[in-house]
Design a protein around this motif. Structure first.
Motif, PDB file in Angstrom:
ATOM      1  N   LYS B  52       0.863  -1.188   0.000  1.00  0.00           N
ATOM      2  CA  LYS B  52       0.000   0.000   0.000  1.00  0.00           C
ATOM      3  C   LYS B  52       0.893   1.228   0.000  1.00  0.00           C
ATOM      4  N   CYS B  53       0.546   2.221  -0.818  1.00  0.00           N
ATOM      5  CA  CYS B  53       1.309   3.469  -0.839  1.00  0.00           C
ATOM      6  C   CYS B  53       0.353   4.634  -0.662  1.00  0.00           C
ATOM      7  N   GLU B  95      -2.629   0.307  -4.146  1.00  0.00           N
ATOM      8  CA  GLU B  95      -2.180  -1.027  -3.767  1.00  0.00           C
ATOM      9  C   GLU B  95      -1.592  -1.605  -5.045  1.00  0.00           C
ATOM     10  N   LEU B  96      -0.297  -1.894  -5.035  1.00  0.00           N
ATOM     11  CA  LEU B  96       0.321  -2.318  -6.292  1.00  0.00           C
ATOM     12  C   LEU B  96       1.476  -3.298  -6.068  1.00  0.00           C
ATOM     13  N   SER B 119       4.479   3.839   2.994  1.00  0.00           N
ATOM     14  CA  SER B 119       4.284   2.605   2.250  1.00  0.00           C
ATOM     15  C   SER B 119       4.449   1.426   3.192  1.00  0.00           C
ATOM     16  N   GLY B 120       3.832   0.330   2.854  1.00  0.00           N
ATOM     17  CA  GLY B 120       3.915  -0.853   3.703  1.00  0.00           C
ATOM     18  C   GLY B 120       2.749  -1.774   3.432  1.00  0.00           C
ATOM     19  N   LYS B 121       2.612  -2.805   4.241  1.00  0.00           N
ATOM     20  CA  LYS B 121       1.536  -3.785   4.032  1.00  0.00           C
ATOM     21  C   LYS B 121       0.194  -3.257   4.544  1.00  0.00           C
ATOM     22  N   ARG B 122       0.227  -2.412   5.604  1.00  0.00           N
ATOM     23  CA  ARG B 122      -1.041  -2.010   6.219  1.00  0.00           C
ATOM     24  C   ARG B 122      -1.255  -0.511   6.321  1.00  0.00           C
ATOM     25  N   ILE B 123      -0.172   0.263   6.407  1.00  0.00           N
ATOM     26  CA  ILE B 123      -0.306   1.679   6.758  1.00  0.00           C
ATOM     27  C   ILE B 123      -0.946   2.513   5.639  1.00  0.00           C
ATOM     28  N   GLU B 124      -1.816   3.438   6.056  1.00  0.00           N
ATOM     29  CA  GLU B 124      -2.337   4.464   5.144  1.00  0.00           C
ATOM     30  C   GLU B 124      -2.191   5.787   5.871  1.00  0.00           C
ATOM     31  N   THR B 125      -1.628   6.807   5.205  1.00  0.00           N
ATOM     32  CA  THR B 125      -1.368   8.083   5.865  1.00  0.00           C
ATOM     33  C   THR B 125      -2.100   9.215   5.159  1.00  0.00           C
TER      34      THR B 125
END
Lengths: 223, 304
Positions: B52-53, B95-96, B119-125
Motif C-alpha cells: 500500500k502506498c 495497492e500495487l 508505504s507498507g503492508k497495512r499503513i495508510e497516511t
C-alpha cells in the motif's frame, strides 16, 4: 449543594459562579473530562468537589477554598496557591504546587516531575512518589513524600524542608540530608495528620534541606 | 505545541469505529494544534506481493488540484492492471505489486509533484493543512476502519505550516512517527542522515527524527534499540509516538517537559498529549490511567 455539569456548563461560567460564591456553600462538579482551568482564582471559603479527572492548572491561585478532586489532575495543579486546601484522590502531573505561597496540597498517590518547584510557603503531602527535580529552588514550606523521589531532589533549594520516607534517585545541588530532631518529628506528624494520613508511622522518614552553599558567590561554582 | 494521539484496539470488536474514535480525539486536540492535522491508519493487509502506498499532492496548499487519472493510467501501464487506487481529495492510496524503493524511485521520475508519504503492508497516511475538524471531515475519517492509528494536530514552532510539513512522517515500511516537541540538533542530524542516503524532503525537525529512526532500523536495530539511542542522539524536548504494523510505541525525553498520558481498558490502549482526548473514548472513566515515565519506552503489539 449546587451541582454543575460541565457537559452543559462552560468552564468560564463555572469559574465565575465559584468566584462569586460568598456563602461558604458546597459545589459538586460533574463531567470535568480533563478540562483545563477548573476552579481557578477562588478567593472565598467554600467547598468544591470535582468528580472525575481534571486537565491543566486546576485550582490555580486558590485562596481559602477547599477543593477535592476525585480523580487525576493534569499539569500545574494548585499553581501559585495562596491558602486553602487542594486534595487529589489520584495522581497529579507535572509541577503541582509550583510557586505556591501557602495552603495545603495533598496528592493521595503519585506526583510527577517538578512537584513543588519554586514553592514559597505551601505545604505539600504526597502519599506516593514524586518525579525528578521536585522542590527545585524551593524557598519556603514543607514537602512530604511518603514514597520515593526521582533525580535531583531539592536542587538549588533555599529554605523549604523536605521529608522523604522512601529512596531518592539523586539529590540536587546543595540539597543534603539533615538531622531529624524532635521538633521535625512533631512538624511531620502534624503535616501527615492534616493530610489525612493519621495512620502513617514516622519510621523511615528523613529530612532534607539546603546546605546553604549556593547562598554566597563561590568562584569554584563559576564556569 | 502540538497534540498527539494514538489508539490501539486489543481485540477486533471495535475495528469498525477506529476512525470515529480517532476523529473525536483529534478534534479535542485542536487547541494544541490548529494549523494542520494528520493520521496514520492501520487497516487490512495488502495482498501477497502487493504494498500500500499513500500519495500526497502538496499543491493543495496553493489551491491547485491534481488529475489522479494521470497517475492511475501510468500505474496501470507500468505496474499492471491489478493495481488499485482510491482517491481521497489531495491523497491517493494505491495497492500495487512492487516494493517501497521501486515505487519511491518511480514516483520521483514520473510524478515529482507528488509525495510518497508512507508505504507498507497495512499503513495508510493522510495529512493536510487546516483546522482539524475541517480536514477530518474532508477525508471522512469517521468512516475509516482498522486495528490502530496515530494522529497529530500541529502548532508549528520550527518550520513552515504546509501540508508537506505535517505529521505523521514515514520512517520505513509500515512505520510512522508523530512528535510533540522541538529538536535543537536537527540540522546536524539532517546533514549526517542525508550523507547516509536517508531521504529528507522538508526542513521540519520531526521529519529528521523520522529519518533517524528509518536509518537506525535499516541498520538492523529493533524499534526499542532505535528509541534508546534517540535518547542520546536527539537533543531537545519531545514525546514521540511511533506506529508499527501491529502496534505502537511511546517515549518521552529524559526531561519530560512535553506531556503524555496513557490509558488502558480491556478493549483499548490510548495515548494522548492530554487526558481530555482520551475522555472521548468509551469507558475512559474506568480506564487505568498513567503518565509515561521520562526516558522509558512503552509499546504494545499484537502477536500475529
Amino acid at each position: 449543594m449546587t451541582k454543575i455539569d460541565l457537559d452543559k456548563t462552560s468552564v468560564r461560567s463555572l469559574n465565575s459562579n465559584l468566584q462569586d460564591n460568598k456563602d461558604n456553600s458546597e459545589t459538586l462538579i460533574e463531567n470535568p473530562k480533563g478540562k483545563h482551568n477548573l476552579a481557578v482564582g477562588l478567593t472565598t471559603e467554600q467547598k468544591v468537589h470535582i468528580h472525575g479527572h481534571v486537565g491543566y492548572y486546576c485550582a490555580g491561585m486558590n485562596q481559602k477554598a477547599n477543593i477535592l478532586i476525585e480523580g487525576n489532575a493534569g499539569p500545574g495543579l494548585a499553581e501559585n496557591m495562596m491558602s486553602g486546601v487542594v486534595k487529589v484522590e489520584g495522581n497529579a502531573s507535572q509541577y503541582c504546587g509550583a510557586t505556591a505561597h501557602g495552603g495545603l496540597l495533598v496528592i493521595k498517590n503519585d506526583a510527577a516531575a517538578r512537584c513543588g518547584v519554586s514553592m514559597k510557603g505551601v505545604d505539600i503531602v504526597v502519599g506516593g512518589s514524586v518525579g525528578h527535580m521536585s522542590a527545585f529552588m524551593g524557598q519556603k514550606g514543607r514537602l512530604v513524600i511518603c514514597g520515593d523521589a526521582g533525580n535531583a531532589l531539592g536542587d538549588s533549594i533555599y529554605e523549604a524542608r523536605i521529608y522523604l520516607r522512601g529512596t531518592v534517585e539523586s539529590l540536587g545541588t546543595d540539597c543534603i540530608e539533615k538531622e531529624m530532631k524532635q521538633e521535625h518529628k512533631q512538624e511531620l506528624r502534624e503535616l501527615l495528620n492534616s493530610a489525612g494520613f493519621d495512620d502513617m508511622s514516622l519510621d523511615g522518614f528523613r529530612r532534607y534541606g539546603s546546605a546553604r552553599k549556593l547562598y554566597n558567590f563561590d568562584i569554584d561554582n563559576a564556569y | 505545541m502540538c497534540g498527539i494521539v494514538g489508539l490501539y484496539f486489543k481485540n477486533n470488536n471495535l475495528d469498525d469505529k477506529l476512525g470515529y474514535f480517532l476523529s473525536d480525539m483529534l478534534v479535542e486536540m485542536t487547541e494544541r494544534g490548529p494549523d494542520s492535522v494528520g493520521f496514520a491508519i492501520y487497516d487490512s493487509v495488502a495482498k501477497q506481493g502487493m504494498i500500500k502506498c499513500s500519495i500526497l499532492f502538496g499543491g493543495v496548499d496553493q489551491g491547485k488540484t491534481f488529475d489522479w487519472d494521470l497517475l492511475k493510467n501510468a500505474i496501470n501501464k507500468d505496474f499492471g492492471s491489478e493495481s488499485v487506487m482510491h482517491v481521497y481529495g489531495s491523497h491517493a492510496v494505491l495497492e500495487l505489486p512492487t516494493d517501497s524503493k521501486s515505487i519511491s524511485k518511480w514516483m520521483k521520475v514520473n510524478f515529482p509533484e507528488l509525495s510518497l508519504i508512507s508505504s507498507g503492508k497495512r499503513i495508510e497516511t493522510y495529512k493536510e493543512k487546516g483546522l482539524p475538524k475541517d480536514v477530518i471531515n474532508s477525508f471522512n475519517l469517521t468512516n475509516f476502519k482498522g486495528s490502530h492509528a496515530l494522529g497529530h494536530t500541529r502548532m508549528a514552532t520550527e518550520s513552515a505550516v504546509t501540508t508537506e510539513h505535517s505529521h505523521p512522517f514515514s520512517t520505513g515500511d509500515d512505520i510512522c512517527l508523530v512528535h510533540n516537541g522541538s529538536l535543537s540538533n536537527h540540522n546536524t542530524w539532517r546533514r549526517k542522515l542525508l550523507k547516509e542516503g536517508i531521504p529528507i524532503s522538508t526542513d521540519n525537525d520531526s521529519e529528521v527524527a523520522a529519518a533517524y529512526f528509518n536509518w537506525k532500523i535499516s541498520q538492523g536495530n529493533s524499534l526499542d534499540e532505535s528509541l534508546k539511542s534517540a535518547l542520546v542522539d536527539l537533543d531537545g524536548f519531545y514525546t514521540f509516538a511511533i506506529g508499527t504494523k501491529d502496534g505502537f510505541a511511546v517515549m518521552r525525553d529524559n526531561f519530560g517537559c512535553k506531556p503524555a498520558v496513557l490509558a488502558e481498558t480491556d478493549d483499548w490502549v490510548a495515548m494522548s498529549s492530554e487526558y481530555r482526548a482520551i475522555a472521548t473514548l468509551p469507558n475512559s472513566e474506568k480506564a487505568n490511567i498513567w503518565e509515561p515515565i521520562p526516558g522509558k519506552i512503552y509499546s504494545w503489539e499484537k502477536t500475529t
